[in-house]
Write a protein that holds these residues in place. Structure first.
Motif, mmCIF file in Angstrom:
data_model
loop_
_atom_site.group_PDB
_atom_site.id
_atom_site.type_symbol
_atom_site.label_atom_id
_atom_site.label_comp_id
_atom_site.label_asym_id
_atom_site.label_seq_id
_atom_site.Cartn_x
_atom_site.Cartn_y
_atom_site.Cartn_z
ATOM 1 N N LEU A 230 0.806 -1.221 0.000
ATOM 2 C CA LEU A 230 0.000 0.000 0.000
ATOM 3 C C LEU A 230 0.844 1.279 0.000
ATOM 4 C CD1 LEU A 230 -0.120 1.256 3.134
ATOM 5 C CD2 LEU A 230 -1.705 -0.627 3.441
ATOM 6 N N LEU A 231 2.119 1.208 0.404
ATOM 7 C CA LEU A 231 2.983 2.381 0.302
ATOM 8 C C LEU A 231 3.427 2.614 -1.133
ATOM 9 C CD1 LEU A 231 5.289 2.320 3.450
ATOM 10 C CD2 LEU A 231 3.282 3.731 2.995
ATOM 11 N N ASP A 232 3.117 1.674 -2.001
ATOM 12 C CA ASP A 232 3.420 1.799 -3.420
ATOM 13 C C ASP A 232 2.200 2.295 -4.188
ATOM 14 O OD1 ASP A 232 4.637 1.631 -5.877
ATOM 15 O OD2 ASP A 232 4.394 -0.533 -6.068
ATOM 16 N N PHE A 233 1.035 1.627 -4.011
ATOM 17 C CA PHE A 233 -0.110 1.988 -4.850
ATOM 18 C C PHE A 233 -0.952 3.150 -4.324
ATOM 19 C CE2 PHE A 233 -1.704 -1.928 -2.595
ATOM 20 C CZ PHE A 233 -2.728 -1.353 -1.862
ATOM 21 N N LEU A 234 -0.990 3.401 -3.013
ATOM 22 C CA LEU A 234 -1.813 4.517 -2.532
ATOM 23 C C LEU A 234 -1.248 5.882 -2.936
ATOM 24 C CD1 LEU A 234 -3.108 3.407 0.991
ATOM 25 C CD2 LEU A 234 -4.327 3.480 -1.187
ATOM 26 N N PRO A 235 0.063 6.147 -2.838
ATOM 27 C CA PRO A 235 0.566 7.422 -3.358
ATOM 28 C C PRO A 235 0.299 7.590 -4.853
ATOM 29 C CG PRO A 235 2.181 6.437 -1.901
ATOM 30 C CD PRO A 235 1.123 5.393 -2.133
ATOM 31 N N THR A 236 0.366 6.497 -5.592
ATOM 32 C CA THR A 236 0.053 6.567 -7.029
ATOM 33 C C THR A 236 -1.394 6.967 -7.240
ATOM 34 O OG1 THR A 236 1.689 4.845 -7.504
ATOM 35 C CG2 THR A 236 0.021 5.261 -9.187
ATOM 36 N N ALA A 237 -2.294 6.403 -6.453
ATOM 37 C CA ALA A 237 -3.710 6.759 -6.563
ATOM 38 C C ALA A 237 -3.924 8.230 -6.253
ATOM 39 C CB ALA A 237 -4.538 5.893 -5.621
ATOM 40 N N LEU A 238 -3.219 8.756 -5.254
ATOM 41 C CA LEU A 238 -3.378 10.150 -4.869
ATOM 42 C C LEU A 238 -2.819 11.105 -5.922
ATOM 43 C CD1 LEU A 238 -2.372 9.814 -1.111
ATOM 44 C CD2 LEU A 238 -4.648 10.405 -1.972
ATOM 45 N N LYS A 239 -1.735 10.713 -6.555
ATOM 46 C CA LYS A 239 -1.064 11.632 -7.476
ATOM 47 C C LYS A 239 -1.486 11.453 -8.927
ATOM 48 C CE LYS A 239 3.345 13.829 -8.271
ATOM 49 N NZ LYS A 239 4.667 14.088 -7.664
ATOM 50 N N HIS A 240 -1.661 10.229 -9.342
ATOM 51 C CA HIS A 240 -1.922 9.968 -10.768
ATOM 52 C C HIS A 240 -3.307 9.410 -11.033
ATOM 53 C CE1 HIS A 240 2.269 10.819 -11.578
ATOM 54 N NE2 HIS A 240 2.634 9.927 -10.666
ATOM 55 N N GLY A 241 -4.058 9.140 -9.985
ATOM 56 C CA GLY A 241 -5.406 8.638 -10.155
ATOM 57 C C GLY A 241 -5.521 7.162 -9.826
ATOM 58 N N PRO A 242 -6.700 6.744 -9.358
ATOM 59 C CA PRO A 242 -6.898 5.357 -8.935
ATOM 60 C C PRO A 242 -6.663 4.330 -10.036
ATOM 61 C CG PRO A 242 -8.659 6.771 -8.151
ATOM 62 C CD PRO A 242 -7.870 7.587 -9.095
ATOM 63 N N ALA A 243 -7.031 4.655 -11.261
ATOM 64 C CA ALA A 243 -6.832 3.685 -12.339
ATOM 65 C C ALA A 243 -5.360 3.384 -12.524
ATOM 66 C CB ALA A 243 -7.453 4.201 -13.629
ATOM 67 N N ALA A 244 -4.513 4.402 -12.406
ATOM 68 C CA ALA A 244 -3.071 4.205 -12.547
ATOM 69 C C ALA A 244 -2.514 3.343 -11.427
ATOM 70 C CB ALA A 244 -2.358 5.556 -12.567
ATOM 71 N N ALA A 245 -3.216 3.319 -10.293
ATOM 72 C CA ALA A 245 -2.761 2.538 -9.146
ATOM 73 C C ALA A 245 -3.298 1.114 -9.156
ATOM 74 C CB ALA A 245 -3.177 3.228 -7.857
ATOM 75 N N GLY A 246 -4.129 0.776 -10.148
ATOM 76 C CA GLY A 246 -4.640 -0.586 -10.239
ATOM 77 C C GLY A 246 -6.047 -0.785 -9.736
ATOM 78 N N PRO A 248 -9.905 -1.010 -10.096
ATOM 79 C CA PRO A 248 -10.718 -1.292 -11.282
ATOM 80 C C PRO A 248 -11.659 -0.132 -11.596
ATOM 81 C CG PRO A 248 -11.535 -2.521 -9.387
ATOM 82 C CD PRO A 248 -10.245 -1.897 -8.968
ATOM 83 N N ARG A 249 -11.834 0.150 -12.893
ATOM 84 C CA ARG A 249 -12.723 1.231 -13.326
ATOM 85 C C ARG A 249 -14.135 1.043 -12.798
ATOM 86 N NH1 ARG A 249 -10.494 5.916 -15.512
ATOM 87 N NH2 ARG A 249 -8.709 5.381 -16.829
ATOM 88 N N GLU A 250 -14.559 -0.200 -12.619
ATOM 89 C CA GLU A 250 -15.914 -0.476 -12.148
ATOM 90 C C GLU A 250 -16.149 0.014 -10.721
ATOM 91 O OE1 GLU A 250 -14.673 -3.276 -15.301
ATOM 92 O OE2 GLU A 250 -13.818 -2.640 -13.371
ATOM 93 N N SER A 251 -15.065 0.309 -9.989
ATOM 94 C CA SER A 251 -15.199 0.791 -8.608
ATOM 95 C C SER A 251 -15.167 2.310 -8.524
ATOM 96 C CB SER A 251 -14.089 0.203 -7.733
ATOM 97 O OG SER A 251 -12.818 0.729 -8.090
ATOM 98 N N GLU A 252 -15.249 2.993 -9.648
ATOM 99 C CA GLU A 252 -15.095 4.449 -9.672
ATOM 100 C C GLU A 252 -16.097 5.164 -8.777
ATOM 101 O OE1 GLU A 252 -14.488 8.054 -12.941
ATOM 102 O OE2 GLU A 252 -14.951 6.013 -13.605
ATOM 103 N N PHE A 253 -17.312 4.638 -8.641
ATOM 104 C CA PHE A 253 -18.313 5.277 -7.794
ATOM 105 C C PHE A 253 -17.908 5.274 -6.319
ATOM 106 C CE2 PHE A 253 -19.337 0.798 -7.883
ATOM 107 C CZ PHE A 253 -19.864 0.489 -6.641
ATOM 108 N N LEU A 254 -16.929 4.466 -5.936
ATOM 109 C CA LEU A 254 -16.443 4.401 -4.559
ATOM 110 C C LEU A 254 -15.220 5.292 -4.319
ATOM 111 C CD1 LEU A 254 -16.644 0.524 -4.111
ATOM 112 C CD2 LEU A 254 -18.186 2.208 -3.081
ATOM 113 N N TRP A 255 -14.623 5.806 -5.375
ATOM 114 C CA TRP A 255 -13.370 6.535 -5.229
ATOM 115 C C TRP A 255 -13.490 7.821 -4.416
ATOM 116 C CZ3 TRP A 255 -11.341 6.068 -10.986
ATOM 117 C CH2 TRP A 255 -11.064 4.713 -11.249
#
Length: 394
Positions: A230-246, A248-255
């Motif tokens: 999570l120290l790898d993918f959560l900063p990616t989600a914050l900076k580049h967006g959740p899709a870039a962090a892995g 799924p697009r189907e979970s976008e309503f939860l982002w």
């Protein structure tokens, strides 16, 4: 330990008046014991032997649990220097709860808590269910709780490493308590947990497998020295967006919800625990540049389980994306170890969110209970079975 058989199950059920009603918890600094008419949350809420706030948000509203399990509850704590857990006014970490049903089936279930919650966090989702089946149950607060858990320990990684120590400590103590209470040790010991508790199941079956006959891991947190965590993918989600962090697009309503309440806070807490010298913004954290490898090595998983393990993970998990978490762990375990992996379609990290999105999300708790029955059958039969099931990832 031998698998639980029908004969030992019957013997356990017949032993309804076990030997002593007063038992000693080895290593405990303090304990209190109560004989209760109902060890499930239906009874312990009224008697003050649970804390509903501790398990809030972990299940869907309207979930029906079994009730009416008389027995003994032991609350206490092991020696510890940290004081984050204020339950019962003790202000003392390493608190635990042990429940001993009157009609025992010969088994024991051990659990560590999800998140940084206290020892009652699994009462509704796990304890009620297994007690009704006749199991003794034991849970620990993992040795440090709350949003300041990372202040425990002298060196980076010590606080999380203590989680594993406290589970081992409780498993050993609970086995002794069971022997004292019922006159014989548990025929089967299982471990079960959610999120951080699922991580604990994995670690125990990799490193302390001799204590258990199997485990059930619900969306366990993945820690690796190099690779996904999570120290790898959560900063990616914050900076580049959740899709870039892995995610799924189907979970976008939860982002939006998870961005507001979970991603940044979670990244900060674990960065403070594993890499406390970092002073930048959470979104700017780059794990491969910072390389807190020595700290992560204390808690890292390998996949080298030696006892049956079932993992469940929702495909729409918006905190620990399945592609960066349990899919990876399944690959680490491989095809030749006793492992079954179920990807729960439309499941997410918190079952309570299914109340807000009943047409989009599916609760995982019913699958957890189904999988528990499967684990019982697997352990009893001593058959390793295939590494995956019909709804599992390839």
């Amino acid at each position: 330990m031998p698998a639980l058989t029908a004969l030992t199950l019957l013997a356990g059920l017949l032993t309804t008046t076990p030997t002593p009603t007063v038992v000693t918890v080895p290593g405990a600094e303090h304990t209190i014991t109560a004989t209760l008419p109902d060890l499930t949350t239906a009874g312990t809420i009224a008697t003050g032997h649970t804390d509903p706030a501790d398990w809030s948000g972990l299940h869907r509203a309207g979930t029906v649990n079994p009730t009416g399990v008389p027995g003994i509850q032991i609350d206490g704590y092991f020696p510890d220097t940290s004081t984050g857990n204020a339950t019962r006014g003790w202000n003392h970490d390493s608190q635990f709860v042990i429940r001993l049903p009157q009609n025992w089936n010969g088994g024991l279930v051990v659990s560590g808590t999800p998140g940084n919650r206290e020892q009652y966090a699994n009462d509704f989702t796990i304890s009620d269910w297994v007690l009704a089946k006749g199991y003794a149950f034991a849970a620990t607060d993992k040795g440090n709780v709350g949003l300041t858990f990372h202040t425990d320990g002298r060196r980076p990684g010590d606080a999380i490493a203590e989680w594993n120590h406290r589970v081992t400590q409780l498993a050993l103590a609970a086995k002794s308590v069971v022997r004292q209470r019922y006159g014989r040790p548990p025929a089967t010991t299982l471990m079960a947990g959610i999120s951080n508790g699922g991580y604990l199941v994995r670690w125990q079956l990799e490193n302390r497998a001799w204590l258990y006959d199997g485990g059930l891991d619900w969306e366990g947190t993945l820690w690796r020295v190099k690779g996904d965590n999570l120290l790898d993918f959560l900063p990616t989600a914050l900076k580049h967006g959740p899709a870039a962090a892995g995610f799924p697009r189907e979970s976008e309503f939860l982002w939006p919800f998870h961005r507001q309440y979970y991603w940044e806070l979670t990244q900060q807490l674990y960065q403070k625990e594993l890499d406390p010298s970092y002073e930048g913004a959470p979104a700017d954290y780059v794990y491969t540049d910072r390389r807190p490898y020595a700290a992560v090595a204390k808690i890292a998983l390998t996949g080298r389980i030696t006892k049956p393990l079932i993992t469940l993970h929702g495909t729409l998990d918006a905190l620990l994306p399945i592609a960066r978490s349990s899919d990876v762990y399944a690959q680490m375990v491989g095809q030749h170890r006793p492992f079954r992996y179920y990807r729960v379609d439309a499941g997410t990290h918190l079952d309570a969110l299914t109340d807000a999105y009943p047409d989009r999300l599916r609760p995982i708790l019913p699958e957890f209970r189904r999988a528990f029955g499967e684990l019982e059958t697997w352990v009893r039969s001593t058959q390793t079975g295939p590494p995956t099931g019909p709804s599992a990832a390839p």
